[in-house]
Design a protein around this motif. Sequence first.
Motif, PDB file in Angstrom:
ATOM      1  N   VAL A 326    -140.457  34.391  -5.573  1.00 28.16           N
ATOM      2  CA  VAL A 326    -141.293  33.397  -4.885  1.00 28.16           C
ATOM      3  C   VAL A 326    -142.670  33.984  -4.624  1.00 28.16           C
ATOM      4  O   VAL A 326    -143.703  33.358  -4.889  1.00 28.16           O
ATOM      5  CB  VAL A 326    -140.628  32.943  -3.568  1.00 28.16           C
ATOM      6  N   LEU A 327    -142.692  35.210  -4.106  1.00 20.97           N
ATOM      7  CA  LEU A 327    -143.968  35.855  -3.798  1.00 20.97           C
ATOM      8  C   LEU A 327    -144.833  35.974  -5.046  1.00 20.97           C
ATOM      9  O   LEU A 327    -145.991  35.553  -5.062  1.00 20.97           O
ATOM     10  CB  LEU A 327    -143.692  37.229  -3.182  1.00 20.97           C
ATOM     11  N   VAL A 328    -144.267  36.519  -6.111  1.00 22.75           N
ATOM     12  CA  VAL A 328    -145.048  36.743  -7.328  1.00 22.75           C
ATOM     13  C   VAL A 328    -145.376  35.430  -8.014  1.00 22.75           C
ATOM     14  O   VAL A 328    -146.497  35.228  -8.511  1.00 22.75           O
ATOM     15  CB  VAL A 328    -144.284  37.694  -8.278  1.00 22.75           C
ATOM     16  N   GLY A 329    -144.432  34.492  -8.053  1.00 22.77           N
ATOM     17  CA  GLY A 329    -144.685  33.215  -8.704  1.00 22.77           C
ATOM     18  C   GLY A 329    -145.770  32.406  -8.022  1.00 22.77           C
ATOM     19  O   GLY A 329    -146.671  31.861  -8.676  1.00 22.77           O
ATOM     20  N   VAL A 330    -145.716  32.329  -6.696  1.00 25.28           N
ATOM     21  CA  VAL A 330    -146.737  31.573  -5.957  1.00 25.28           C
ATOM     22  C   VAL A 330    -148.099  32.235  -6.100  1.00 25.28           C
ATOM     23  O   VAL A 330    -149.114  31.565  -6.319  1.00 25.28           O
ATOM     24  CB  VAL A 330    -146.339  31.431  -4.473  1.00 25.28           C
ATOM     25  N   LEU A 331    -148.157  33.550  -5.975  1.00 19.74           N
ATOM     26  CA  LEU A 331    -149.437  34.245  -6.101  1.00 19.74           C
ATOM     27  C   LEU A 331    -150.016  34.104  -7.516  1.00 19.74           C
ATOM     28  O   LEU A 331    -151.238  33.999  -7.680  1.00 19.74           O
ATOM     29  CB  LEU A 331    -149.273  35.724  -5.754  1.00 19.74           C
ATOM     30  N   THR A 332    -149.154  34.091  -8.533  1.00 19.60           N
ATOM     31  CA  THR A 332    -149.636  33.881  -9.901  1.00 19.60           C
ATOM     32  C   THR A 332    -150.241  32.493 -10.045  1.00 19.60           C
ATOM     33  O   THR A 332    -151.306  32.324 -10.648  1.00 19.60           O
ATOM     34  CB  THR A 332    -148.489  34.064 -10.909  1.00 19.60           C
ATOM     35  N   GLY A 333    -149.566  31.488  -9.492  1.00 19.83           N
ATOM     36  CA  GLY A 333    -150.106  30.135  -9.542  1.00 19.83           C
ATOM     37  C   GLY A 333    -151.418  30.003  -8.792  1.00 19.83           C
ATOM     38  O   GLY A 333    -152.358  29.347  -9.266  1.00 19.83           O
TER      39      GLY A 333
END
Length: 425
Positions: A326-333
Amino acid sequence: MRNPGAMGLALAGATLALPARAAAFDVDHATALYLATLGPVARARSDAYFDGRVWIDIVSSLLTVLVCWMILRSGVLVRCRDALRRSGYRPWMVMLTVSVLFLVCLTLIELPWTILIDFVRERRFGLMNQSFGGWLGQQAIAALLTLILGGGLLTVINAVMRMFPRHWWLVGAGVVGLCVALLGLVAPVFITPLFNTYTELPAGPLRTRIGAMAAANAIPAENIYQFDASRQSNRISANVSGLGPTVWISLTDNMLKQTTVPEAVAIVGHEMGHYVLGHVWRDVVFVTLLSALELWLLAKLGPMAIALGGRRRAVRGIDDPAALPVLVGVLTGLSLLFLPITNTQTRLAESEADAFGLNAAREPDGFAASAMKVSTYRKIAPPAIEEALFYDHPSGLTRVRMAMQWKKDHVPGAKEVTPPPLPNP
């Protein structure tokens, strides 16, 4: 008055016939002479490469978001977390282990895509000199660094989440800024030598000119190196890297082979501009502020993302080690969403360094010629809106025009030159 049709080259158009020489120095005409050195085949190739790269970067970000969702849904991190907790490991060890597992999964799942875009495509466009084995070996080194540095950073951020549950995003942004500064300090000494061999730039006209520019601008010039970038690609570049005692000036061997002394001096003058103008520290501040915004949004969006991932019961909050996707996915978006902002910030710094380099090197034709040489893999004359959104450097057209304007303003009796055409790819 000169007939505009005689120009033969619309500055942002596609016609590439060599313009007629103007009677007196004219910025637009002098710019057109340089742009005409890029033949139609080379221009079509560079446009295709750059346009494809923009879409690839977008798709890569969306792919990372998708892979993060898949890892979250798989439950592999939940099982790893629970097993480590049952074994009595401390929270930081649980987080570090889960972080490494997550980064390994992310790297391996995305490896086919990475091979396609970073090896196959680069070789198809003639920009890759490495064998597949050599490239894969360096990817392995980069992946190991990611596991060490990325895993450590994620573990520290998780500790901050637990220690400051209400304002972790603010403290976390400070941690990110500190890490960026430390990386700038140690990278020249400990990281870049893992990928290339650095040797002293031999004495000669180029080193003399670089040393004089460095002395005139209070830049430490004890360490002036060349490195074997040709083992990876044919690109030309230089940099003034490091902070404090680790500052050094380095030039690629490609640049030494493919540019004249005036061109090389112009490139190094630009890089010196980043150092003298304090762009490294400005970048640290910018990254810290942007990180604060992105982490704050993560704190708001994270619980919703966990629910959408279907792991609401197994993943208990954004500070749960199993919430890493969640952390990495949201920050990537979010990074993709804020890309025009980061591009603009970088492009403005590059433009300032261009102006500094022109004043420091006083080689406007060398600067224009070097800008054209890198245009073989950068779209030379994009529409203004495209440059504003997708360019992290000024376009070749913008840079050549700046050089010709500087020449008109600072060179008495400035004369146009007709540079030789660039070789076709």
